[in-house]
Design an enzyme around this catalytic site. Structure first.
Site, PDB file in Angstrom:
ATOM      1  N   ASP A   4       1.301  -1.145   0.150  1.00  0.00           N
ATOM      2  CA  ASP A   4      -0.201  -0.009  -0.308  1.00  0.00           C
ATOM      3  C   ASP A   4       0.425   1.419  -0.107  1.00  0.00           C
ATOM      4  OD1 ASP A   4       0.793  -0.101   2.477  1.00  0.00           O
ATOM      5  OD2 ASP A   4      -0.736   0.079   3.941  1.00  0.00           O
TER       6      ASP A   4
ATOM      7  N   GLU B 109       8.820  -3.226  10.895  1.00  0.00           N
ATOM      8  CA  GLU B 109       9.318  -2.261  10.240  1.00  0.00           C
ATOM      9  C   GLU B 109       9.722  -1.567  11.989  1.00  0.00           C
ATOM     10  OE1 GLU B 109       7.004  -0.059   7.395  1.00  0.00           O
ATOM     11  OE2 GLU B 109       7.194   1.331   6.917  1.00  0.00           O
TER      12      GLU B 109
HETATM   13  O1  KIV Z   1       3.360  -1.114   1.785  1.00  0.00           O
HETATM   14  C1  KIV Z   1       4.821  -1.148   1.811  1.00  0.00           C
HETATM   15  O2  KIV Z   1       5.536  -0.820   0.540  1.00  0.00           O
HETATM   16  C2  KIV Z   1       5.111  -2.214   3.284  1.00  0.00           C
HETATM   17  C3  KIV Z   1       6.418  -2.355   2.902  1.00  0.00           C
HETATM   18  C4  KIV Z   1       7.412  -1.619   2.879  1.00  0.00           C
HETATM   19  C5  KIV Z   1       6.883  -3.964   4.357  1.00  0.00           C
HETATM   20  O3  KIV Z   1       4.552  -2.207   3.970  1.00  0.00           O
END
Ligand code: KIV
Length: 286
Positions: free
Chosen positions: A65, A203
């Site tokens: 997302d 994260e």
């Molecule tokens: O939406 C995304 O790109 C993510 C990654 C940063 C893990 O959740």
């Protein structure tokens, strides 16, 4: 220059550097943890870019997302809809032959509970053809993960900083600092493993804590701003390739300067057009 560990290169099964050509599955991801293999994951939002990463051997592509900020021009991931994720996930699946494609469940598509999560995850599997879905949250999302996994949908979990909660955090702060927060992060990681997640993104977590989580789980951890000891590492492709406009987070390493190159190409084309150098004889039909 590549830096693939020679043992990894010889193994047909290696996620990166191996010779297998069929599509990667969640069983391959689980097996890599048993071999203590490290592996890369990137985001992708369209078929063409996805095909570049697939041909480069990236074993897992996340239709994140993060498309909200990186591809659709929103200020955060919060406005991203199921329709947008489904459309772009289908494009990424079409652009790939080998990578496991993971579709992100956007904000508001699973928070109501397991049944809502199942309805939306099923859509990504059926309509877009993804091999797995990702959702944010530890203990708070365990019931959703349980139902999806029982229904045959592999789930990648995501703990630590969960960007869909940006309005609650008031920014993007490092998570898991201090004893109490670290214990909560460990509980979150264990909860998603117990609920059946096949992997978990960590994260913006201190490196030492991410290492402890990685040691204590039997499923792979995938770090983003979580130090070197996770099983996998993920970056948003536009950050990694220097396509992002402006500042990128401190944990990002840029492997190219695509924004500069693309701008240079556009300016060179424009100058050729206004100067009459393009099209030349070899570009013309008679
Ligand atoms: O939406 C995304 O790109 C993510 C990654 C940063 C893990 O959740």
């Amino acid at each position: 220059m590549t830096h693939v560990n020679p043992a990894q290169k010889q193994s047909e099964k290696a996620l990166y550097g191996g010779t297998g050509s069929r599509r990667i599955t969640v069983r391959d991801i689980a097996a890599a943890k048993g071999r203590a293999e490290k592996w890369p994951m990137l985001t992708a939002y369209d078929a063409m870019t996805a095909s570049v990463f697939d041909q480069a051997g990236i074993p897992v592509l996340l239709v994140g997302d993060s498309m909200g900020n990186c591809h659709l021009g929103y200020e955060s991931t919060v406005p991203v809809t199921m329709d947008e994720i489904a459309l772009l996930s289908a494009a990424v699946v079409r652009g790939t032959r080998r990578a496991l494609v993971v579709g992100d469940l956007p904000f508001g598509s699973y928070q109501e509970g397991p049944v809502q999560a199942l309805r939306n995850a099923t859509r990504l599997v059926k309509e877009a053809g993804v091999g797995a879905v990702k959702l944010e949250g530890g203990e708070r999302s365990a019931h959703q993960i349980e139902l999806l996994v029982q229904s045959g949908i592999p789930v990648m979990a995501h703990v630590g900083l969960t960007p869909q909660s940006v309005n609650a955090y008031g920014g993007y702060p490092v998570q898991g600092r201090g004893e109490e927060a670290a214990q909560q992060l460990l509980r979150d990681a264990k909860a998603v493993q117990d609920a059946g997640a096949f992997a978990v993104v960590l994260e913006l977590v201190p490196a030492e804590l991410a290492a402890e989580v990685t040691r204590s789980l039997h499923i792979p951890t995938i770090g983003i701003g979580a130090g070197p000891d996770c099983d996998g590492q993920v970056l948003v492709w536009t950050d990694m390739a220097g396509m992002t406009d402006g500042r990128v987070p401190r944990f990002v390493k840029q492997y190219a300067q695509l924004r500069q190159s693309l701008g240079d190409a556009a300016r060179a084309f424009a100058e050729d057009v206004v100067g009459g150098a393009y099209p030349a004889e070899e570009h013309s039909f008679h």
